[in-house]
Design a protein around this motif. Structure first.
Motif, PDB file in Angstrom:
ATOM      1  N   LYS A   1     -18.807  12.316   9.332  1.00 41.22           N
ATOM      2  CA  LYS A   1     -19.571  13.576   9.336  1.00 41.22           C
ATOM      3  C   LYS A   1     -18.892  14.642   8.470  1.00 41.22           C
ATOM      4  O   LYS A   1     -19.512  15.608   8.057  1.00 41.22           O
ATOM      5  N   ARG A   2     -17.586  14.446   8.169  1.00 45.55           N
ATOM      6  CA  ARG A   2     -16.882  15.424   7.326  1.00 45.55           C
ATOM      7  C   ARG A   2     -17.198  15.230   5.854  1.00 45.55           C
ATOM      8  O   ARG A   2     -16.986  16.105   5.047  1.00 45.55           O
ATOM      9  N   GLY A   3     -17.668  14.045   5.474  1.00 45.08           N
ATOM     10  CA  GLY A   3     -18.007  13.809   4.076  1.00 45.08           C
ATOM     11  C   GLY A   3     -17.641  12.404   3.626  1.00 45.08           C
ATOM     12  O   GLY A   3     -17.646  11.468   4.427  1.00 45.08           O
ATOM     13  N   VAL A   4     -17.283  12.300   2.338  1.00 42.72           N
ATOM     14  CA  VAL A   4     -17.041  10.984   1.732  1.00 42.72           C
ATOM     15  C   VAL A   4     -15.650  10.983   1.101  1.00 42.72           C
ATOM     16  O   VAL A   4     -15.234  11.991   0.526  1.00 42.72           O
ATOM     17  N   PHE A   5     -14.938   9.873   1.220  1.00 42.30           N
ATOM     18  CA  PHE A   5     -13.659   9.723   0.531  1.00 42.30           C
ATOM     19  C   PHE A   5     -13.624   8.337  -0.123  1.00 42.30           C
ATOM     20  O   PHE A   5     -13.984   7.349   0.514  1.00 42.30           O
ATOM     21  N   CYS A   6     -13.223   8.299  -1.381  1.00 37.07           N
ATOM     22  CA  CYS A   6     -13.204   7.019  -2.110  1.00 37.07           C
ATOM     23  C   CYS A   6     -11.809   6.694  -2.617  1.00 37.07           C
ATOM     24  O   CYS A   6     -11.084   7.591  -3.052  1.00 37.07           O
ATOM     25  N   VAL A   7     -11.446   5.421  -2.583  1.00 39.99           N
ATOM     26  CA  VAL A   7     -10.218   4.975  -3.258  1.00 39.99           C
ATOM     27  C   VAL A   7     -10.599   3.853  -4.218  1.00 39.99           C
ATOM     28  O   VAL A   7     -11.505   3.065  -3.931  1.00 39.99           O
ATOM     29  N   PRO A   8      -9.884   3.772  -5.340  1.00 42.86           N
ATOM     30  CA  PRO A   8     -10.167   2.664  -6.257  1.00 42.86           C
ATOM     31  C   PRO A   8      -9.502   1.384  -5.741  1.00 42.86           C
ATOM     32  O   PRO A   8      -8.670   1.435  -4.836  1.00 42.86           O
ATOM     33  N   ALA A   9      -9.882   0.262  -6.339  1.00 40.48           N
ATOM     34  CA  ALA A   9      -9.112  -0.963  -6.101  1.00 40.48           C
ATOM     35  C   ALA A   9      -7.930  -0.901  -7.065  1.00 40.48           C
ATOM     36  O   ALA A   9      -8.050  -0.336  -8.156  1.00 40.48           O
ATOM     37  N   PHE A  10      -6.797  -1.444  -6.666  1.00 40.65           N
ATOM     38  CA  PHE A  10      -5.636  -1.417  -7.561  1.00 40.65           C
ATOM     39  C   PHE A  10      -5.930  -2.317  -8.772  1.00 40.65           C
ATOM     40  O   PHE A  10      -6.306  -3.480  -8.601  1.00 40.65           O
ATOM     41  N   PRO A  11      -5.798  -1.781 -10.000  1.00 40.46           N
ATOM     42  CA  PRO A  11      -6.128  -2.616 -11.160  1.00 40.46           C
ATOM     43  C   PRO A  11      -5.109  -3.752 -11.324  1.00 40.46           C
ATOM     44  O   PRO A  11      -3.921  -3.492 -11.469  1.00 40.46           O
ATOM     45  N   LEU A  12      -5.598  -4.980 -11.256  1.00 38.54           N
ATOM     46  CA  LEU A  12      -4.727  -6.160 -11.370  1.00 38.54           C
ATOM     47  C   LEU A  12      -5.150  -6.974 -12.586  1.00 38.54           C
ATOM     48  O   LEU A  12      -6.343  -7.172 -12.809  1.00 38.54           O
ATOM     49  N   GLU A  13      -4.171  -7.458 -13.333  1.00 45.32           N
ATOM     50  CA  GLU A  13      -4.523  -8.272 -14.504  1.00 45.32           C
ATOM     51  C   GLU A  13      -4.976  -9.670 -14.118  1.00 45.32           C
ATOM     52  O   GLU A  13      -5.841 -10.246 -14.740  1.00 45.32           O
TER      53      GLU A  13
END
Ligand code: AMP
Length: 302
Positions: free
Chosen positions: A213-225
């Protein structure tokens, strides 16, 4: 604060463009417990068959994982087989053999019943509810994972179980399937009406999104080769996420955001090798180093 998990302990047959294994130790509860135990003690509830050896059980030793709730039964351990596409983004399930899970009636050891942090990993929704009912008092935080298999076969049971959990943690296609909504924010609104007040959507290489209800939070995936095998990434994410929350003992916005990062950190390690091979040898220092790397990845000035 200890963390209770119920879910599958399994043998998996895995195929990806990077290789093939016929019998890797896996299961949602296994990945979850190993990942979470870096942060907090874990009590594990599940079932294995006669084919589960002492060598297999080694994965739980020397970690803060209590296996008094891991039952041994006559028959074979749960078996799952899956194949990944060229880019690892899609997978098909080739086999799901419930085996000892078909007759499983979870029974929580007495000292597990005071659990305040609970993760109901991906298993039959009525078993998930059964576990919740054996816990004394109201938990501080109960989270649940599920998948298309249960959304299709046990929809009514799943909806009943969802009424009793705080966090639903599923991937994007499951979110769409459960809510009948393509847009994830609209899907979250539907899901809030089913019971959970927080939705965590795992989005593979697109990272993860938390909606409340407070909103949205996003994290990326760790870029892996060179990711090798995405199996268990979601469960390892859940382990990092719930492990951090149980360790810090609160569910403030700041803690939830950090939990998202620790989830992504553990998920990223899980995919680096086949099965549990990377998590098996992971060190706490590597977790904190990668979390700092995440902070750098997403930092910017306006
Ligand atoms: P994930 O890649 O995070 O979705 O989880 C993969 C793990 O879930 C594998 O190790 C499987 O053994 C387990 N799994 C797959 N299908 C099921 C199912 N229907 N019920 C319980 N566990 C499952």
């Amino acid at each position: 604060m200890s963390l209770l998990v119920v879910g599958s302990v399994a043998f998996d047959a895995l195929e990806s463009p990077y290789g093939k294994v016929d019998r890797a130790l896996g299961g949602a509860a296994t990945y979850f417990a190993v990942a979470a135990s870096f942060f907090t003690p874990v009590n594990l509830v599940g079932i294995v068959g006669e084919d589960f050896t002492e060598e297999d059980a080694e994965i739980f030793r020397g970690r803060r994982i209590d296996t008094a709730g891991l039952e041994r039964a006559a028959g074979k351990t749960f078996f799952w087989a899956g194949r990944y596409s060229e880019n690892l983004n899609e997978r098909v399930t080739l086999a799901t053999e419930l085996n000892v899970f078909a007759e499983f009636k979870p029974r929580l050891p007495e000292n597990y019943r005071s659990a305040k942090y609970i993760f109901l990993a991906n298993i039959a929704p009525d078993l998930q509810r059964d576990v919740l009912q054996q816990v004394n008092g109201k938990p501080k935080l109960a989270a649940l994972d599920t998948m298309n298999y249960w959304i299709e076969r046990s929809n009514a049971e799943l909806r009943e179980t969802l009424k009793h959990v705080d966090i639903l943690m599923i991937n994007d296609s499951e979110t769409r399937q459960l809510s009948n909504e393509h847009n994830l924010l609209r899907a979250a609104k539907h899901i809030f009406k089913m019971g959970p007040s927080t939705l965590v959507v795992k989005r593979g290489e697109c990272g993860a999104m938390l909606v409340d209800k407070r909103g949205v939070f996003c994290v990326p995936a760790f870029p892996l080769e060179e990711p090798h095998d995405p199996t268990g990434a979601g469960d390892s994410f859940a382990g990092g996420f719930m492990g951090h929350l149980a360790a810090c003992g609160n569910k403030s916005d700041a803690s939830l955001r950090r939990a998202m990062v620790y989830g992504s950190v553990l998920g990223s390690f899980a995919v680096e090798k086949f099965g549990l091979d990377r998590l098996r040898h992971l060190k706490r220092g590597e977790i904190y180093a990668r979390a700092r790397h995440f902070a750098k990845l997403t930092q910017f000035k306006l």
